[in-house]
Design an enzyme around this catalytic site. Sequence first.
Site, PDB file in Angstrom:
ATOM      1  N   ARG A 169     -49.780  29.091  -8.779  1.00 47.58           N
ATOM      2  CA  ARG A 169     -49.294  27.758  -8.420  1.00 47.58           C
ATOM      3  C   ARG A 169     -50.351  27.023  -7.600  1.00 47.58           C
ATOM      4  NH1 ARG A 169     -44.296  28.245  -4.939  1.00 47.58           N
ATOM      5  NH2 ARG A 169     -43.230  28.575  -6.919  1.00 47.58           N
ATOM      6  N   ARG A 291     -38.877  29.381   6.128  1.00 48.82           N
ATOM      7  CA  ARG A 291     -38.589  29.349   4.697  1.00 48.82           C
ATOM      8  C   ARG A 291     -39.427  28.265   4.057  1.00 48.82           C
ATOM      9  NH1 ARG A 291     -37.113  30.569   0.849  1.00 48.82           N
ATOM     10  NH2 ARG A 291     -34.974  30.490   0.165  1.00 48.82           N
ATOM     11  N   LYS A 292     -39.295  28.122   2.739  1.00 47.27           N
ATOM     12  CA  LYS A 292     -40.032  27.077   2.039  1.00 47.27           C
ATOM     13  C   LYS A 292     -39.606  25.708   2.553  1.00 47.27           C
ATOM     14  CE  LYS A 292     -36.975  26.410  -1.957  1.00 47.27           C
ATOM     15  NZ  LYS A 292     -36.903  26.423  -3.431  1.00 47.27           N
ATOM     16  N   GLY A 554     -32.240  29.771 -14.490  1.00 45.53           N
ATOM     17  CA  GLY A 554     -31.901  31.125 -14.923  1.00 45.53           C
ATOM     18  C   GLY A 554     -31.151  31.960 -13.920  1.00 45.53           C
ATOM     19  N   CYS A 559     -34.188  26.950  -9.382  1.00 45.61           N
ATOM     20  CA  CYS A 559     -35.498  26.291  -9.497  1.00 45.61           C
ATOM     21  C   CYS A 559     -35.440  25.144 -10.504  1.00 45.61           C
ATOM     22  CB  CYS A 559     -36.570  27.305  -9.906  1.00 45.61           C
ATOM     23  SG  CYS A 559     -36.839  28.614  -8.682  1.00 45.61           S
ATOM     24  N   GLY A 560     -34.515  25.214 -11.441  1.00 36.61           N
ATOM     25  CA  GLY A 560     -34.361  24.155 -12.429  1.00 36.61           C
ATOM     26  C   GLY A 560     -33.477  23.018 -11.968  1.00 36.61           C
TER      27      GLY A 560
END
Length: 648
Positions: A169, A291-292, A554, A559-560
């Site tokens: 990434r 965290r992110k 998924g 993430c989607g």
Amino acid sequence: VLQSPLLPSVSYTQRTMPSQASVVLGLLSLAGCADAFLPTSLPQLRSRNLSPAINLKMVAVGKPGTGKNGMTETGFSEPLVERIDLPGVSHGYEYRVKEEMVEAKKLNAIEKVKLAKGGMRIIDEIDELAAEAVKVGGAQNMDGDQINFRLKWLGLFHRPVVPGTFMWRFRIHNGQVTSDQWRVLADQIKEYDTGSRNLWDTMGCADVTTRQNIQLRGIRLENLPRHWKACTDAGMTSVQAGLDNVRNLVGNPLAGIDPEEIIDTRPYTKEFTEKLTNYGKGNPALANLPRKFNVCYVGSPDMYEHPDINDIAYMPAKDANGNMGWNIEVGGLLMSTRCEFAIPLDAFVPLDKHWELGEAIMTTFRDYGYRYNPRTKCRLMFLIDNMGIDAFREEVAKRYKEATGEELRTAQTGLVPKEWKRRELLGANKQKDGKNWIGFVVPAGRMYADQMDAVADIADKYGSSTIRMTVEGNILVLDIPDEKLEAALSDANAIEGFATHPDMIIKNTVACAGNQFCGQSKINTKGYAVQFAKYLDDKYDFPEGKEVRVHWTGCPNTCGQIQIGDIGLLGTTVKDSTGKVTEGVDVYVGGGIGQTSAIGTLYKGKVPIDEGLEAVLDELVVSKFGATPKGSGSGGGVGGFVQGLFGK
């Protein structure tokens, strides 16, 4: 010199509200809905619409905070981390959780890895790790923490689904690259490209992501030193791109060319990225967040940047004297246990003080954010819950003043319209300088090296060698004069799989990596996303001006971003009519973006993909989106390319 542009004559909203006001949705008797996706709150809905799928009871509450810190009895009087000097290490220091915190509260597994050895130290070990990978026959045979965790500080994610390979990434601020950089990215995956274009196979490829970014797949650690050199020599970096770090800086994909531009976001995403990463060298002061962390800058009325789901959203505004700046919203998140939109900080900063404000928020999060189990409760909004929005703002304002010598001002007049019809990014469109940009769909965000090279050729031959990415996973090529437009469109549509005027569903389809590469995914999201897009596009016509956005993810990590799709499909396992365990989805509806943003709710759970999904989607697109059958025939757009993408 940046100036306030002339804006359309429409009504505007300040996107502000009292600092402790928010709205929580009380979901009553929602049978079968997974708790992980209940929209526990939707702060500051403004003009946004709730999902029509279910009647929701709205109760006004505040975020006064509890004053209690979940990791210590001292509340928020003392930071939970401290700076540790590291003589002999290239960066010289790192931030660690204080020893008393380790003893007082059980840290989550990732925090234990970081405590044992800081993630940024991996940047000194690239050559050593590559040599070891050669020696032992691949990264899959190496130390787990180094391979599975610390390499994420360089944007490298080991994919055990394809042992020894990595997803890489990058940091592409504002989604912009030159054609030369684009070719360099394509070059890195060519040696791993098997030639297959079947979305059930694994191969070297690339994805355009929901962070306006690119991820390369198939990379091997043995070859990392030369890959790393090629990309850094081209001016690209992946430092601090994964795990507990700030994600890619998102901005207006039309920045600088947008006829409706409010603020050009490029200088701000660039400066933020440079300071965040110490110009690509790594910045240990901000490399150990709990965290992110997601950040975006909104530059147009369309809110292409999806500010509602960012930890920091910079919203264009101006004060009473006409000075441009940013109103600030904080805490947005979509995750497995909670979905909540960003709330106003009741803060305004001048354009040139954006970094100081961002740094103040990030260091507050670094110092006081939670690091215990479960990690799902370590995002920024959980800190705001307990600290309270007023106390959080007070701490941020204190740090901002220390950096600038100025008081943090209250929110000013927002410049984002309250009502606005989102403009199309695909196809041929006029720039404000009279030239054109063309946008083309990348089916489910998946690309291959030959397609990438073809895009670069178009950018060089017809435009200014500038390529942009969107958060929907598509591509724009800029600065094409009228006399070259027809030829540029022809070449763009000649790229196998791409299209400048695609059909409704494929152009609005977003999908995560899926189990083709990700071990957490229950289904092959990209494969199914393209397959069912073709099914719907071939079967239905859609009303003029009506967009239907379909998001696939998924696993519950989402993430989607299924919660903001008109239709969202969450991968799971189900039993079919014979009782056999098979792939399935939970179907959500009612999500939205921009001026009509909303969090979707469950429509139907546990739908077997092979047995029941076509019927559910048929019902949805007809009853809720006005689709009408068109019978058999080509769906156009991606043409026959999709026929070879799935080989089940």
